[in-house]
Design a protein around this motif. Structure first.
Motif, PDB file in Angstrom:
ATOM      1  N   PHE A   1       0.905  -1.153  -0.188  1.00  0.00           N
ATOM      2  CA  PHE A   1       0.041  -0.051   0.082  1.00  0.00           C
ATOM      3  C   PHE A   1       0.855   1.229  -0.092  1.00  0.00           C
ATOM      4  CE2 PHE A   1      -2.897  -3.092   1.887  1.00  0.00           C
ATOM      5  CZ  PHE A   1      -4.222  -2.990   0.791  1.00  0.00           C
ATOM      6  N   VAL A   2       1.924   1.123   0.659  1.00  0.00           N
ATOM      7  CA  VAL A   2       2.847   2.361   0.790  1.00  0.00           C
ATOM      8  C   VAL A   2       3.403   2.577  -0.693  1.00  0.00           C
ATOM      9  CG1 VAL A   2       5.331   3.178   1.448  1.00  0.00           C
ATOM     10  CG2 VAL A   2       3.852   2.181   2.956  1.00  0.00           C
ATOM     11  N   MET A   3       3.718   1.455  -1.534  1.00  0.00           N
ATOM     12  CA  MET A   3       4.148   1.620  -2.982  1.00  0.00           C
ATOM     13  C   MET A   3       3.245   2.249  -3.792  1.00  0.00           C
ATOM     14  SD  MET A   3       4.950  -1.187  -5.911  1.00  0.00           S
ATOM     15  CE  MET A   3       3.178  -1.509  -5.740  1.00  0.00           C
ATOM     16  N   ILE A   4       1.868   1.855  -3.557  1.00  0.00           N
ATOM     17  CA  ILE A   4       0.739   2.575  -4.241  1.00  0.00           C
ATOM     18  C   ILE A   4       0.487   3.711  -4.122  1.00  0.00           C
ATOM     19  CG2 ILE A   4      -1.708   2.014  -4.706  1.00  0.00           C
ATOM     20  CD1 ILE A   4      -1.470  -0.884  -4.171  1.00  0.00           C
ATOM     21  N   GLY A   5       0.445   4.247  -2.763  1.00  0.00           N
ATOM     22  CA  GLY A   5       0.397   5.458  -2.335  1.00  0.00           C
ATOM     23  C   GLY A   5       1.482   6.486  -2.971  1.00  0.00           C
ATOM     24  N   PHE A   6       2.741   6.142  -2.936  1.00  0.00           N
ATOM     25  CA  PHE A   6       3.905   6.694  -3.433  1.00  0.00           C
ATOM     26  C   PHE A   6       3.659   6.647  -4.977  1.00  0.00           C
ATOM     27  CE2 PHE A   6       5.279   6.860   0.638  1.00  0.00           C
ATOM     28  CZ  PHE A   6       5.728   8.197   1.121  1.00  0.00           C
ATOM     29  N   GLY A   7       3.210   5.787  -5.483  1.00  0.00           N
ATOM     30  CA  GLY A   7       3.129   5.746  -7.064  1.00  0.00           C
ATOM     31  C   GLY A   7       2.037   6.961  -7.458  1.00  0.00           C
ATOM     32  N   LEU A   8       0.986   6.884  -6.706  1.00  0.00           N
ATOM     33  CA  LEU A   8      -0.082   8.090  -7.090  1.00  0.00           C
ATOM     34  C   LEU A   8       0.643   9.603  -6.586  1.00  0.00           C
ATOM     35  CD1 LEU A   8      -3.178   6.573  -5.299  1.00  0.00           C
ATOM     36  CD2 LEU A   8      -2.446   6.695  -7.711  1.00  0.00           C
ATOM     37  N   LEU A   9       1.462   9.690  -5.401  1.00  0.00           N
ATOM     38  CA  LEU A   9       2.194  10.868  -5.261  1.00  0.00           C
ATOM     39  C   LEU A   9       3.083  11.333  -6.395  1.00  0.00           C
ATOM     40  CD1 LEU A   9       2.900  13.186  -3.198  1.00  0.00           C
ATOM     41  CD2 LEU A   9       4.723  11.629  -2.264  1.00  0.00           C
ATOM     42  N   GLY A  10       3.862  10.100  -6.993  1.00  0.00           N
ATOM     43  CA  GLY A  10       4.862  10.273  -8.127  1.00  0.00           C
ATOM     44  C   GLY A  10       4.182  10.888  -9.472  1.00  0.00           C
ATOM     45  N   LEU A  11       2.938  10.237  -9.569  1.00  0.00           N
ATOM     46  CA  LEU A  11       2.122  10.415 -10.712  1.00  0.00           C
ATOM     47  C   LEU A  11       1.547  12.066 -10.710  1.00  0.00           C
ATOM     48  CD1 LEU A  11       0.224   9.997 -13.275  1.00  0.00           C
ATOM     49  CD2 LEU A  11      -1.527   9.227 -11.860  1.00  0.00           C
ATOM     50  N   ALA A  12       1.536  12.576  -9.471  1.00  0.00           N
ATOM     51  CA  ALA A  12       0.917  13.885  -9.204  1.00  0.00           C
ATOM     52  C   ALA A  12       1.990  14.988  -9.396  1.00  0.00           C
ATOM     53  CB  ALA A  12       0.337  14.253  -7.610  1.00  0.00           C
ATOM     54  N   LEU A  13       3.214  14.339  -8.829  1.00  0.00           N
ATOM     55  CA  LEU A  13       4.583  15.154  -8.907  1.00  0.00           C
ATOM     56  C   LEU A  13       4.867  15.409 -10.541  1.00  0.00           C
ATOM     57  CD1 LEU A  13       6.552  14.031  -5.833  1.00  0.00           C
ATOM     58  CD2 LEU A  13       5.308  16.194  -6.033  1.00  0.00           C
ATOM     59  N   ARG A  14       4.811  14.332 -11.152  1.00  0.00           N
ATOM     60  CA  ARG A  14       5.017  14.590 -12.689  1.00  0.00           C
ATOM     61  C   ARG A  14       4.050  15.203 -13.143  1.00  0.00           C
ATOM     62  NH1 ARG A  14       8.037  10.026 -14.819  1.00  0.00           N
ATOM     63  NH2 ARG A  14       8.655   8.293 -13.228  1.00  0.00           N
ATOM     64  N   HIS A  15       2.569  15.375 -12.921  1.00  0.00           N
ATOM     65  CA  HIS A  15       1.952  16.317 -13.188  1.00  0.00           C
ATOM     66  C   HIS A  15       2.058  17.544 -13.022  1.00  0.00           C
ATOM     67  CE1 HIS A  15      -2.132  17.419 -15.267  1.00  0.00           C
ATOM     68  NE2 HIS A  15      -2.250  18.119 -13.784  1.00  0.00           N
ATOM     69  N   LEU A  16       2.702  17.816 -11.854  1.00  0.00           N
ATOM     70  CA  LEU A  16       3.007  19.380 -11.427  1.00  0.00           C
ATOM     71  C   LEU A  16       4.225  19.699 -12.116  1.00  0.00           C
ATOM     72  CD1 LEU A  16       1.541  19.174  -8.165  1.00  0.00           C
ATOM     73  CD2 LEU A  16       0.487  20.420  -9.937  1.00  0.00           C
ATOM     74  N   ASP A  17       5.203  18.838 -12.910  1.00  0.00           N
ATOM     75  CA  ASP A  17       6.531  18.960 -13.310  1.00  0.00           C
ATOM     76  C   ASP A  17       7.391  19.365 -11.869  1.00  0.00           C
ATOM     77  OD1 ASP A  17       8.208  19.230 -15.214  1.00  0.00           O
ATOM     78  OD2 ASP A  17       8.157  21.382 -15.470  1.00  0.00           O
ATOM     79  N   ILE A  18       7.138  18.553 -11.008  1.00  0.00           N
ATOM     80  CA  ILE A  18       8.089  18.986  -9.689  1.00  0.00           C
ATOM     81  C   ILE A  18       8.970  17.580  -9.858  1.00  0.00           C
ATOM     82  CG2 ILE A  18       8.327  18.530  -7.173  1.00  0.00           C
ATOM     83  CD1 ILE A  18       5.523  19.637  -7.149  1.00  0.00           C
ATOM     84  N   PRO A  19      10.301  18.050  -9.863  1.00  0.00           N
ATOM     85  CA  PRO A  19      11.376  16.874 -10.150  1.00  0.00           C
ATOM     86  C   PRO A  19      11.505  15.945  -8.855  1.00  0.00           C
ATOM     87  CG  PRO A  19      12.561  18.757  -9.423  1.00  0.00           C
ATOM     88  CD  PRO A  19      11.091  19.119  -9.726  1.00  0.00           C
ATOM     89  N   LEU A  20      11.779  14.739  -9.198  1.00  0.00           N
ATOM     90  CA  LEU A  20      11.827  13.381  -8.293  1.00  0.00           C
ATOM     91  C   LEU A  20      13.066  13.362  -7.633  1.00  0.00           C
ATOM     92  CD1 LEU A  20       9.565  10.822 -10.200  1.00  0.00           C
ATOM     93  CD2 LEU A  20       8.791  12.787  -8.736  1.00  0.00           C
ATOM     94  N   ALA A  21      14.077  13.638  -8.307  1.00  0.00           N
ATOM     95  CA  ALA A  21      15.467  13.378  -7.815  1.00  0.00           C
ATOM     96  C   ALA A  21      15.632  14.019  -6.464  1.00  0.00           C
ATOM     97  CB  ALA A  21      16.658  13.609  -8.642  1.00  0.00           C
ATOM     98  N   PRO A  22      15.483  15.483  -6.241  1.00  0.00           N
ATOM     99  CA  PRO A  22      15.651  15.904  -4.938  1.00  0.00           C
ATOM    100  C   PRO A  22      14.902  15.243  -3.828  1.00  0.00           C
ATOM    101  CG  PRO A  22      15.175  17.645  -6.552  1.00  0.00           C
ATOM    102  CD  PRO A  22      14.712  16.320  -7.277  1.00  0.00           C
ATOM    103  N   MET A  23      13.848  14.696  -3.965  1.00  0.00           N
ATOM    104  CA  MET A  23      13.072  13.812  -2.929  1.00  0.00           C
ATOM    105  C   MET A  23      13.660  12.777  -2.532  1.00  0.00           C
ATOM    106  SD  MET A  23       9.077  12.605  -2.631  1.00  0.00           S
ATOM    107  CE  MET A  23       9.456  11.221  -3.862  1.00  0.00           C
ATOM    108  N   VAL A  24      14.368  11.969  -3.581  1.00  0.00           N
ATOM    109  CA  VAL A  24      15.292  10.898  -3.345  1.00  0.00           C
ATOM    110  C   VAL A  24      16.533  11.154  -2.575  1.00  0.00           C
ATOM    111  CG1 VAL A  24      16.490   8.844  -4.235  1.00  0.00           C
ATOM    112  CG2 VAL A  24      14.216   9.369  -5.417  1.00  0.00           C
ATOM    113  N   LEU A  25      16.916  12.293  -2.920  1.00  0.00           N
ATOM    114  CA  LEU A  25      18.200  12.733  -2.393  1.00  0.00           C
ATOM    115  C   LEU A  25      18.136  13.009  -0.807  1.00  0.00           C
ATOM    116  CD1 LEU A  25      21.065  13.778  -2.781  1.00  0.00           C
ATOM    117  CD2 LEU A  25      20.212  16.028  -2.876  1.00  0.00           C
ATOM    118  N   THR A  26      17.113  13.705  -0.462  1.00  0.00           N
ATOM    119  CA  THR A  26      16.659  14.025   1.082  1.00  0.00           C
ATOM    120  C   THR A  26      16.201  13.057   1.560  1.00  0.00           C
ATOM    121  OG1 THR A  26      14.675  14.825   0.176  1.00  0.00           O
ATOM    122  CG2 THR A  26      16.419  16.544   0.524  1.00  0.00           C
ATOM    123  N   LEU A  27      15.549  12.028   1.057  1.00  0.00           N
ATOM    124  CA  LEU A  27      14.998  10.932   1.798  1.00  0.00           C
ATOM    125  C   LEU A  27      16.166   9.960   2.258  1.00  0.00           C
ATOM    126  CD1 LEU A  27      12.393   9.128   2.415  1.00  0.00           C
ATOM    127  CD2 LEU A  27      12.556   8.251   0.049  1.00  0.00           C
TER     128      LEU A  27
END
Length: 500
Positions: A414-440
């Protein structure tokens, strides 16, 4: 001279047909484990330790070490072909690796990654042979203040990963920090942001997050965008990199080797940190940095070389000091102890033959990994010929299995599914994913070292400036953060990235 003689003796032991078979099986199993999203090197090595229980000590450790660095390359395969990182350290490779696949360069990306892994792993092993003792002693000088300062340098590379908008990069980075704070407080031991759920006491699974954010969101965005162009498997002529691509990747491999080797020596550092910082270095220093994110070979060569250099360099603290530099090394250390071997200075005095045989096997294993994977590039890229609906279903199946096998808990799915939806939203808003991985990745390490430092100094922040190494590292981090402001002073014409 003594070292050379001992290494030659190690090769004599490692080149027996039994140990060659163990090294080959380890590389093969490691590659397969790396391909499967969610399992990763820690779980892979831990799950396969029972297979080695009845082997002699030399063969058992050779096989487990081969599994360890085999996973470092295996995770690249799905990152490049399917935009799904097989393990955490391959997450950053998805950015340019998958972009190369979409333009028919999957074979070139996998070959570059294999050669980079061989280069980084071999040079790091040479470092283990030539400089194990002095580098082990240097590792003792890195206390919590120096570790925190190193994390400041890492976090500052968020500037390099910002893309078009610094504000959006900061939003992404802040999300990563918030996610990293879920779980048990590293110093006080009290739960925080768990909302009363026992499943969150150990924090949010990093693997579930990256599989969701990178892999599942890619599938969801593809299904959403029905006009997306299909990805075709490359022909034979495009399986190998061009001369230009080899020339462009060489400096990236050199930088990646230095970063991976240096960070691999520091206990607590993971291969994902080395990969992220190597990608950040390409953003800062590559002549073709404006092409990163669009299928640049540098975005594959740098992180993948750093990943394998880190994997081999991380064995130096284990062999010389008995310190596990990462969770996977901790599992390997347990295997050493089960075989009656105590890692550390006494390993070279009490079990010298075994120690040097294992070190020699690292050279052999890296060569086997190269020979195993480069001829199979065509096989891996043939995955792309599978019809899209079937391939998508298989990817989703692997994601669910991978997320579940992290802790054998449905909650991680469920965590994977939830963050998949979050990733989809970030892509739609053109927010880069790499900085989130870096700080995580860096957030928990940075917080722990900060609080340990302040406990040592009784709350005095001056401890970071009173120690030379930490002061220099913080200064470097500040300069990296201020670099965009310095660029703004330049004329607009000089602000464009040169092509040559």
């Amino acid at each position: 001279m003594d070292t050379l003689n001992e290494l030659i003796g190690g090769f004599a032991a490692a080149l027996t047909w039994q140990n060659l078979i163990f090294a080959f099986l380890g590389c093969l199993l490691g590659t397969i484990i790396g391909v499967l999203p969610g399992i990763g090197p820690v779980a892979g090595v831990a799950l396969l330790i029972p297979l080695t229980m009845n082997l002699d000590a030399t063969g058992a450790i050779i096989m487990l070490c081969a599994i360890f660095y085999g996973t470092a390359y295996g995770g690249t395969i799905t990152s490049v072909l399917l935009n799904t990182p097989g393990e955490a350290a391959s997450a950053i490779t998805t950015i340019d690796g998958y972009a190369m696949t979409k333009i028919g360069k999957a074979g070139a990306a996998l070959t570059i990654a294999a050669v980079g892994s061989f280069v980084g792993g071999t040079i790091a092993t040479l470092g283990l042979v030539a400089a194990a003792k002095p580098l082990g002693e240097l590792g003792l000088l890195v206390g919590p203040p120096e570790f925190f300062a190193l994390m400041v340098v890492g976090i500052s590379l968020l500037v390099a990963l910002a893309g078009k908008s610094m504000v959006k990069a900061l939003i992404s980075g802040a999300l990563g920090l918030l996610i990293s704070m879920v779980g048990i407080d590293p110093v006080a031991g009290a739960p925080r942001f768990t909302f009363g759920s026992d499943n969150l006491l150990d924090g949010v699974s990093f693997v579930a997050v990256i599989v969701g954010v990178f892999g599942l969101s890619e599938i969801l965005s593809y299904r959403k965008d029905t006009s997306a162009s299909a990805v075709h498997a490359p022909g034979l002529r495009s399986l190998l990199p061009t001369g230009t691509e080899w020339r462009r990747s060489a400096p990236s491999m050199a930088r990646g080797t230095g970063i991976g080797f240096g960070l691999g020596l520091i206990p607590g550092m993971t291969g994902s940190v080395s990969s992220l910082l190597a990608y950040g270095a390409e953003k800062k220093f590559s002549k073709h940095r404006n092409q990163l994110g669009k299928g640049a070979v540098e975005g594959v060569a740098g992180p993948e070389t750093a990943n394998n250099a880190h994997a081999n360099a991380a064995l130096i603290p284990l062999f010389t000091l008995g310190i596990p530099a990462s969770p996977t090394i901790a599992v390997l250390m347990g295997a050493f102890l089960q075989q009656g071997l105590t890692p550390g200075p006494t390993l070279f005095t009490e079990h010298s033959e075994i120690a040097w045989a294992i070190i020699a096997s690292l050279f052999i294993g890296n060569l086997l990994l190269l020979l195993l994977n480069v001829p199979l590039v065509g096989l891996w890229t043939s995955i792309l010929r599978v019809p899209a609906p079937i391939l998508t279903a298989l990817i989703l199946l692997f994601m669910v299995i991978g997320a579940y096998t992290i802790n054998f808990n449905v909650f991680d799915v469920f965590v994977m599914i939830g963050f998949g939806l979050l990733g989809l939203a970030l892509r739609h808003l053109d927010i880069p994913l790499a900085p989130m991985v870096l700080t995580l990745v860096l957030g928990p390490l940075m917080e722990r070292s900060l609080r340990e430092s302040l406990e040592i100094s009784q709350g005095d922040f001056g401890i970071f400036l009173n120690r030379p190494i930490s002061m220099v590292l913080i200064a470097i981090g500040v300069l990296i953060i201020l670099s965009p402001l310095l660029k703004l002073r330049k004329p607009q014409a000089l602000n464009e990235d040169p092509e040559t």
